[in-house]
Design an enzyme around this catalytic site. Structure first.
Site, PDB file in Angstrom:
ATOM      1  N   THR A  54       0.812  -1.218   0.000  1.00  0.00           N
ATOM      2  CA  THR A  54       0.000   0.000   0.000  1.00  0.00           C
ATOM      3  C   THR A  54       0.846   1.269   0.000  1.00  0.00           C
ATOM      4  OG1 THR A  54      -0.150   0.069   2.421  1.00  0.00           O
ATOM      5  CG2 THR A  54      -1.845  -1.194   1.257  1.00  0.00           C
ATOM      6  N   ASP A  55       0.186   2.349  -0.357  1.00  0.00           N
ATOM      7  CA  ASP A  55       0.825   3.663  -0.297  1.00  0.00           C
ATOM      8  C   ASP A  55       0.522   4.301   1.058  1.00  0.00           C
ATOM      9  OD1 ASP A  55      -1.822   4.578  -0.451  1.00  0.00           O
ATOM     10  OD2 ASP A  55      -1.632   5.229  -2.545  1.00  0.00           O
ATOM     11  N   ALA A  56       0.861   5.554   1.225  1.00  0.00           N
ATOM     12  CA  ALA A  56       0.669   6.241   2.504  1.00  0.00           C
ATOM     13  C   ALA A  56      -0.807   6.336   2.896  1.00  0.00           C
ATOM     14  CB  ALA A  56       1.286   7.637   2.450  1.00  0.00           C
ATOM     15  N   ILE A  77      -3.918   2.430   0.420  1.00  0.00           N
ATOM     16  CA  ILE A  77      -4.489   1.887  -0.816  1.00  0.00           C
ATOM     17  C   ILE A  77      -3.374   1.182  -1.587  1.00  0.00           C
ATOM     18  CG2 ILE A  77      -5.486   2.546  -3.037  1.00  0.00           C
ATOM     19  CD1 ILE A  77      -6.901   4.840  -1.555  1.00  0.00           C
TER      20      ILE A  77
END
Length: 156
Positions: free
Chosen positions: A21-23, A26
């Protein structure tokens, strides 16, 4: 040659981890490509063809020639995903896969794509014909099953 679409469907299960995931929590877009790569590998394994054995025994590798992806909805941390890998076109030295990534909990389509995968010689990376045993397995004429090293070497 158009691959036959049998009643047999394939889906690889995986879980979204923090590293995917990103920050914002997601799934980062490129990780869908990784999930689909794993599903193609597991599809081959289900048919009885381990890529490591094919590289060593048959001097064969599969390389992605081109890819196309469409993103519909986001996957999030801890989601369980189902990734399909269906061969929709079978040529002399290439396969075209249609793939979908769905959330297991509600079957929502998250991402879909097509991948043209070329068959090449492991030692030279030059195109080569797909072995007959693998063609037969993908065409659905001989069905899934484990193929012996001798069958792979013979290409039957």
């Amino acid at each position: 040659m158009r691959a036959q679409n049998g009643a047999q469907s394939f889906a690889h299960r995986c879980r979204v981890y923090y590293e995917d995931t990103d920050a914002g929590g997601i799934v980062y877009y490129v990780n869908y490509l990784k999930f689909m790569e794993r599903a193609r590998t597991e599809r081959l394994r289900e048919l009885g063809f381990a890529q490591s054995a094919m590289a060593g025994i048959e001097n064969l590798l599969f390389v992605v020639h081109s890819s196309e992806a469409r993103y519909h909805k986001p996957a999030r941390l801890d989601d369980e995903l189902l990734i399909s890998a269906e061969v929709i076109e079978l040529n002399r030295a290439s396969l075209r896969f249609q793939q979908q990534v769905r959330r297991a909990a509600d079957d929502v389509l998250l991402c879909e794509g097509q991948f043209l995968v070329a068959c090449v010689r492991a030692d030279s990376l030059k195109p080569r014909a797909i072995p007959e045993a693998l063609r037969t397995a993908f065409a659905g004429q001989g069905g899934a099953g484990t193929h012996s090293e001798q069958e792979i070497q013979r290409g039957s």
